[in-house]
Write an enzyme that holds these catalytic residues in place. Structure first.
Site, PDB file in Angstrom:
ATOM      1  N   LYS A 178      32.549 -75.529 -27.449  1.00  0.00           N
ATOM      2  CA  LYS A 178      31.864 -76.570 -28.422  1.00  0.00           C
ATOM      3  C   LYS A 178      33.052 -76.957 -29.158  1.00  0.00           C
ATOM      4  CE  LYS A 178      28.286 -72.492 -28.251  1.00  0.00           C
ATOM      5  NZ  LYS A 178      27.368 -73.311 -27.672  1.00  0.00           N
TER       6      LYS A 178
ATOM      7  N   TYR B 239      25.030 -63.806 -25.851  1.00  0.00           N
ATOM      8  CA  TYR B 239      25.001 -63.985 -24.481  1.00  0.00           C
ATOM      9  C   TYR B 239      26.751 -64.849 -24.284  1.00  0.00           C
ATOM     10  CZ  TYR B 239      24.094 -68.694 -21.814  1.00  0.00           C
ATOM     11  OH  TYR B 239      24.661 -69.861 -21.138  1.00  0.00           O
TER      12      TYR B 239
ATOM     13  N   ASP C 266      34.355 -63.210 -28.407  1.00  0.00           N
ATOM     14  CA  ASP C 266      33.276 -64.573 -27.500  1.00  0.00           C
ATOM     15  C   ASP C 266      33.050 -65.782 -28.865  1.00  0.00           C
ATOM     16  OD1 ASP C 266      30.367 -65.842 -25.775  1.00  0.00           O
ATOM     17  OD2 ASP C 266      31.772 -66.441 -27.138  1.00  0.00           O
TER      18      ASP C 266
HETATM   19  P1  KE4 Z   1      28.904 -72.631 -21.823  1.00  0.00           P
HETATM   20  O1  KE4 Z   1      28.579 -72.016 -20.642  1.00  0.00           O
HETATM   21  O2  KE4 Z   1      27.605 -73.326 -22.263  1.00  0.00           O
HETATM   22  O3  KE4 Z   1      29.687 -73.696 -22.568  1.00  0.00           O
HETATM   23  O4  KE4 Z   1      28.811 -71.295 -23.738  1.00  0.00           O
HETATM   24  C1  KE4 Z   1      28.143 -70.964 -23.183  1.00  0.00           C
HETATM   25  C2  KE4 Z   1      28.122 -69.884 -23.998  1.00  0.00           C
HETATM   26  C3  KE4 Z   1      29.528 -68.503 -24.375  1.00  0.00           C
HETATM   27  N1  KE4 Z   1      29.387 -67.548 -25.614  1.00  0.00           N
HETATM   28  C4  KE4 Z   1      28.441 -67.530 -26.832  1.00  0.00           C
HETATM   29  C5  KE4 Z   1      28.339 -67.533 -27.383  1.00  0.00           C
HETATM   30  C6  KE4 Z   1      27.929 -69.464 -26.101  1.00  0.00           C
HETATM   31  O5  KE4 Z   1      26.539 -69.243 -27.182  1.00  0.00           O
HETATM   32  C7  KE4 Z   1      27.791 -69.741 -25.424  1.00  0.00           C
HETATM   33  C8  KE4 Z   1      26.489 -70.464 -24.909  1.00  0.00           C
HETATM   34  N2  KE4 Z   1      25.477 -71.112 -26.424  1.00  0.00           N
HETATM   35  C9  KE4 Z   1      24.161 -71.709 -26.003  1.00  0.00           C
HETATM   36  C10 KE4 Z   1      23.341 -71.861 -26.849  1.00  0.00           C
HETATM   37  N3  KE4 Z   1      23.279 -70.346 -27.361  1.00  0.00           N
HETATM   38  C11 KE4 Z   1      24.252 -73.257 -25.110  1.00  0.00           C
HETATM   39  C12 KE4 Z   1      23.335 -74.311 -24.641  1.00  0.00           C
HETATM   40  C13 KE4 Z   1      22.287 -73.766 -23.639  1.00  0.00           C
HETATM   41  O6  KE4 Z   1      22.478 -73.109 -23.025  1.00  0.00           O
HETATM   42  O7  KE4 Z   1      22.332 -75.254 -23.638  1.00  0.00           O
END
Ligand code: KE4
Length: 427
Positions: free
Chosen positions: A267, A144, A239
């Site tokens: 994060k 993701y 990523d």
């Molecule tokens: P954000 O747009 O949520 O800040 O980041 C996206 C993203 C990009 N790359 C990786 C590897 C990620 O894990 C994420 C976001 N992670 C999720 C948890 N699996 C955020 C939690 C959520 O979607 O509320």
């Protein structure tokens, strides 16, 4: 556990927020029941609106590597807020955190700050396409990279939880430029290059997957991807939104000794405030506006409050002893949980990389999306709620990873392992 106030708050939230949340995975749809509403957090603990205390193993999905309300970060934000919250001009603060980040991470010369991991990954792919003048990208089923259209093609994390791997609203035109490979299967990547040789701008992957549970790269996998990209003049995009500044000071590039061409962050880099970033060597980053033709922008990018939080966090991580402590604590937790589940004869497998760990109720090793999806989700749900009722807050989806904080004491870990012993008997 009483959840009276959280339940009332959830009912009210659902009237004005889609699903009562601002991010789908928080709604507990993957595990059933209502989400808890957190009133405050400190160190390794969450305190919900009903006064319940939880040992937190999500830590805001990764950022709280040193614990909630970590004083140096809170103080930095307080002091900064009194000077104004946003100017839309360059600030010395952005140069300071950029210089520090570049000094901590291998193989990058410049970094661009944005407001989320999604924005970082979306921009990284546009930069890769602009730099290589090619359109297609390779991603991996189960990985993701945020909710940008190009990635919602059998995404991991929330999108998988909702069972809609290809999200409505993503056009066929977009989807055709995203090619899907299987994580840890280099032949599936080679095949895509054979079929689309000179059209592939980049491979984007989580160097340690965290959105199908925690899945480490198999031996040599990252090196083989590096070689394929070199041979086909494609860029390798790591990523590191989850792994950056978490697996090591220099993230997965440092841990595995494999250099990516573009690295994305989120994060931890924001210390809990909205920060994403992408970085690369000068020859790539100098293609980015206003220096070069690849456009990317943001009103609140480099926002002083977020930069202050991120800078305070990175300064705390410069002394990279914290990573040894986190590794030991996560191994201790792993051994304890393993022992209790085995004693209760619960079929399971545990994946762990440094301070990322996930428990899968699966008979087979979990090495890719398919094997992650083969886990027993009913057992997972019982385990999740059993632990929640014991005051242990785990990720509310089998497709997520636990993120440990160094604020955890060994007493907290023992309390978690003892809770696991009681819950394991109910599975
Ligand atoms: P954000 O747009 O949520 O800040 O980041 C996206 C993203 C990009 N790359 C990786 C590897 C990620 O894990 C994420 C976001 N992670 C999720 C948890 N699996 C955020 C939690 C959520 O979607 O509320």
């Amino acid at each position: 556990m009483i959840y009276k106030r959280s339940s009332a708050l959830f009912a009210a939230a659902q009237k004005v927020l889609p699903g009562g949340v601002n991010s789908p995975v928080r709604a507990f749809n993957a595990v059933g029941g209502n989400p808890i509403f957190v009133e405050r957090a400190e160190g390794p603990y969450l305190y919900d609106e009903d006064g319940n205390r939880f040992i937190d193993y999500i830590n805001s999905w990764g950022p709280m590597i040193l614990g909630h309300a970590h004083a140096p970060v809170v103080n930095a934000v307080k002091e900064r807020a009194e000077k104004g919250t946003s100017f839309g001009t360059p600030t010395a603060l952005e140069t300071e955190i950029a210089t520090l980040a570049v000094s901590m991470v291998p193989n990058i010369d410049k970094i661009r700050f944005v407001n989320s991991g999604t924005e970082a990954c979306m921009s990284a792919v546009r930069l890769a396409r602009g730099y290589t003048q090619k359109d297609k990208i390779i991603k991996f089923a189960g990985c993701y990279h945020g909710h940008s259209d190009s990635f919602l093609i059998q995404a991991g994390s929330g999108a998988v939880t909702f069972g809609t791997p290809n999200s409505p609203g993503v056009t066929k035109g977009t989807a055709k430029d995203t090619l899907l490979a299987t994580y840890n299967d280099i032949d599936s990547v080679q095949k895509l290059f054979d079929e689309n040789d000179d059209e592939i701008a980049c491979i984007i992957l989580e160097p340690v997957a965290g959105n199908m549970g925690c899945i480490p790269p198999s031996a040599g996998f990252l090196e083989q991807l590096r070689e394929l990209c070199d041979n086909h003049k494609a860029l390798l995009v790591f990523d590191e939104v989850m792994t950056g500044f978490r697996l090591a000071k220099g993230g997965a590039q440092e841990l595995y000794g494999v250099n990516a061409d573009i690295v994305t962050f989120g994060k931890v880099i924001g210390g809990g405030l909205p920060v994403g970033a992408f970085a690369a060597r000068n020859e790539i980053m100098d293609h980015l506006a206003p220096e070069g033709p690849v456009y990317q922008a943001g009103t609140l990018s480099g926002n002083p409050l977020a930069m202050a939080a991120g800078l305070a966090m990175l300064k705390e991580l410069e002394n990279d002893e914290v990573y040894a402590s986190l590794k030991k604590k996560t191994a201790y937790l792993h051994e304890g949980i393993e022992e209790k589940l085995k004693a209760a004869k619960v079929t399971h497998t545990i994946n762990r990389v440094e301070s990322m760990i996930s428990v899968h109720f699966s008979e087979t090793p979990v090495t890719d999306f398919e094997s992650a999806a083969s886990g027993n989700n009913e057992t997972f749900k019982k385990f999740f709620h059993g632990m929640l009722n014991e005051g242990i807050y785990l990720a509310p989806s089998a497709f997520e990873t636990w993120f440990l904080t160094d604020a955890l004491s060994y007493e907290d870990l023992d309390e978690t392992i003892a809770a696991c012993e009681r819950v394991a008997k109910t599975l």
